[in-house]
Design an enzyme around this catalytic site. Structure first.
Site, PDB file in Angstrom:
ATOM      1  N   THR A  47      -6.509   6.538   9.455  1.00 16.39           N
ATOM      2  CA  THR A  47      -6.505   6.833   8.025  1.00 16.39           C
ATOM      3  C   THR A  47      -5.090   6.566   7.519  1.00 16.39           C
ATOM      4  O   THR A  47      -4.174   6.328   8.306  1.00 16.39           O
ATOM      5  CB  THR A  47      -6.906   8.299   7.737  1.00 16.39           C
ATOM      6  OG1 THR A  47      -5.910   9.178   8.282  1.00 16.39           O
ATOM      7  CG2 THR A  47      -8.250   8.652   8.368  1.00 16.39           C
TER       8      THR A  47
ATOM      9  N   THR B  98      -9.160   9.331   3.758  1.00 13.30           N
ATOM     10  CA  THR B  98     -10.300   8.716   4.448  1.00 13.30           C
ATOM     11  C   THR B  98     -10.841   9.750   5.418  1.00 13.30           C
ATOM     12  O   THR B  98     -10.093  10.636   5.843  1.00 13.30           O
ATOM     13  CB  THR B  98      -9.783   7.500   5.271  1.00 13.30           C
ATOM     14  OG1 THR B  98      -9.195   6.557   4.376  1.00 13.30           O
ATOM     15  CG2 THR B  98     -10.867   6.824   6.081  1.00 13.30           C
TER      16      THR B  98
ATOM     17  N   ARG C  15     -10.483  -4.720  -3.766  1.00  6.25           N
ATOM     18  CA  ARG C  15      -9.572  -4.469  -2.628  1.00  6.25           C
ATOM     19  C   ARG C  15     -10.334  -3.711  -1.534  1.00  6.25           C
ATOM     20  O   ARG C  15     -10.942  -2.689  -1.768  1.00  6.25           O
ATOM     21  CB  ARG C  15      -8.394  -3.634  -3.105  1.00  6.25           C
ATOM     22  CG  ARG C  15      -7.403  -3.221  -1.994  1.00  6.25           C
ATOM     23  CD  ARG C  15      -7.686  -1.840  -1.455  1.00  6.25           C
ATOM     24  NE  ARG C  15      -6.642  -1.354  -0.541  1.00  6.25           N
ATOM     25  CZ  ARG C  15      -6.790  -0.278   0.235  1.00  6.25           C
ATOM     26  NH1 ARG C  15      -7.917   0.403   0.222  1.00  6.25           N
ATOM     27  NH2 ARG C  15      -5.812   0.103   1.023  1.00  6.25           N
TER      28      ARG C  15
HETATM   29  N1  GLY Z   1      -7.248   3.972   4.835  1.00  2.00           N
HETATM   30  C1  GLY Z   1      -7.994   3.826   3.667  1.00  2.00           C
HETATM   31  C2  GLY Z   1      -7.567   2.738   2.812  1.00  2.00           C
HETATM   32  O1  GLY Z   1      -6.417   2.351   2.801  1.00  2.00           O
HETATM   33  O2  GLY Z   1      -8.398   2.246   2.080  1.00  2.00           O
END
Ligand code: GLY
Length: 330
Positions: A232, A181, A209
Site C-alpha cells: 500500500t 489501500t 490513472r
Molecule cells: N497504492 C494505491 C495507489 O497508489 O493507488
C-alpha cells in the site's frame, strides 16, 4: 510457527481478516473469504481510500483498482479504473475465474460488472464530495472556487475525518490526500497462498490513472512455493520497483518475511532519484508499506517511515503489529 490459517493485512484490514477468519472456520475457501472480508471495507462509506466512499479523481468520479491472486493456480484477476461498481475485489475474482485474462480496465471493466449483474451506483458519498470540493478550492487563489473555512465543508462535514493512512496520505489545509489501500495475504490450512488488494487509488488523480494495486508484481504477488506479498502507499513507487515481486524473491533467498519486505523497500529507496521525491536526508519523502507472508507462516511488514501498523490473524486471534521502518526517526 504456522498455526494455519494465517492472514496479514494492511492497518485498515481488521474487519476483513476477522470476517475472513470466521468464513474460513466455516469451510469457505481462503480467496473467497478474503474477498468477502474486503467487501466489508469496500462497503464502508467512512473508509475513504477503498470502494464506496473512496476519494474521487480530479473530475469527482470514483475509480477503483483491485487485484486478486490464487497461489496454487498461479492465476491473477484484476480491474483498474472501475467506475460505478463498489465490489472491485469481487470483480477481480470474476476476472480470475471466468476469463482467460488477468486485467480489465476502464469501460471494459465496468461493462464486465454490468454483464455479471453487479449493482451500478454512484460511489461518491457526500463526505467524499466535500473533500473533493475542498481540494478544488485549495488549488489556486485565481480560479472561481472559494475555499471553505479551514477544516469545515460547505455541507457541514469535518474535512479531516482521520481517514488517511497515518501518513500513507497527507492533509494540507484540512484537505485529505491519500494513497490508502487494503491488502490481505493468506495462508490456508493446506499451506496454499492467496491475496487481494483493493483501493480507490490516489485521491484526485488524473482520470484513468491506475496505481500499483491492480498490477501483479507491484500491489501483490504470490509464488505458491515461497510466499505472498502486497503493498500500500504511493503506487507510482511500488509500480516502478515491482515491490511485491521483489519481496517474494527476497523470501525465496531465505530472508524472513520482514527482512524481505525491508529489502524491497531498500531497493525502492536506492532507485528513487528525483529530487522532488526526496527529503532533506535524501530519503523518499513518501511512504510505501509492504506486507509479507512466507509459505511457513512467518509474517512481517515494513514501511519507509515509522508509525505504521499491520493486522495479523493467526489461530483465531488478531493482533495489530508495528511495521519495521526503513528510515526510523531515531
Ligand atoms: N497504492 C494505491 C495507489 O497508489 O493507488
Amino acid at each position: 510457527m504456522s498455526q494455519r490459517p494465517v492472514l496479514i493485512a494492511s492497518w485498515n484490514g481488521a474487519p476483513a481478516t476477522s470476517h475472513a477468519a470466521s468464513l474460513i472456520a466455516r469451510s469457505t475457501p481462503m480467496l473467497d473469504a478474503i474477498v468477502a472480508g474486503i467487501a466489508l471495507v469496500e462497503d464502508d462509506p467512512e473508509e475513504m481510500t477503498v470502494g464506496y466512499g473512496g476519494l474521487p479523481n480530479e473530475e469527482g468520479e470514483v475509480e477503483l483498482d483491485a487485484a486478486v491472486m490464487d497461489g496454487p493456480r498461479h492465476k491473477a484477476g484484476a480491474v483498474a479504473g472501475l467506475r460505478r461498481c463498489r465490489r472491485a475485489a469481487a470483480l477481480a475474482l470474476e476476472v480470475l475465474r471466468r476469463t482467460d485474462h488477468a486485467l480489465l480496465v476502464g469501460d471494459g471493466a465496468s461493462r464486465f460488472a454490468r454483464q455479471l449483474g453487479y449493482t451500478e451506483e454512484n460511489l461518491l458519498t457526500p463526505k467524499a464530495r466535500d473533500a473533493w470540493l475542498a481540494w478544488k478550492a485549495s488549488l489556486s487563489e485565481r480560479d472561481a472556487w472559494i475555499a471553505p473555512d479551514e477544516g469545515k465543508s460547505r455541507f457541514g462535514h469535518a474535512l479531516d475525518a482521520g481517514h488517511t493512512e497515518s501518513g500513507d496520505g497527507a492533509k494540507h489545509a484540512g484537505v485529505p490526500r491519500t494513497w490508502g489501500t487494503i491488502h490481505v495475504s493468506g495462508l490456508d490450512a493446506n499451506g496454499d497462498l492467496y491475496a487481494a488488494t483493493s483501493t480507490s487509488g490516489l485521491s484526485y488523480k488524473l482520470p484513468g490513472r491506475a496505481g500499483d494495486s491492480p498490477v501483479v508484481g507491484s500491489g501483490l504477488f504470490i509464488d505458491n512455493d515461497v510466499g505472498s506479498a502486497g503493498a500500500t502507499g504511493r503506487g507510482e513507487a511500488s509500480l516502478q520497483n515491482c515491490v511485491a515481486y521483489e519481496t517474494v524473491r527476497g523470501m525465496e533467498t531465505g530472508l524472513s518475511a520482514q527482512d524481505a519486505a525491508l529489502a524491497a523497500l531498500r531497493l525502492l529507496a536506492r532507485r528513487t532519484r528525483e529530487p522532488r521525491l526526496l527529503d532533506a536526508a535524501g530519503h523518499p519523502d513518501f511512504n510505501v508499506i509492504v506486507y509479507a507472508l512466507r509459505k511457513d507462516g512467518d509474517v512481517g511488514a515494513a514501511s519507509i517511515r515509522d508509525g505504521y501498523t499491520c493486522i495479523v490473524q493467526r489461530g483465531g486471534s488478531t493482533a495489530t503489529e508495528p511495521t519495521r521502518a526503513l528510515f526510523p526517526k531515531n
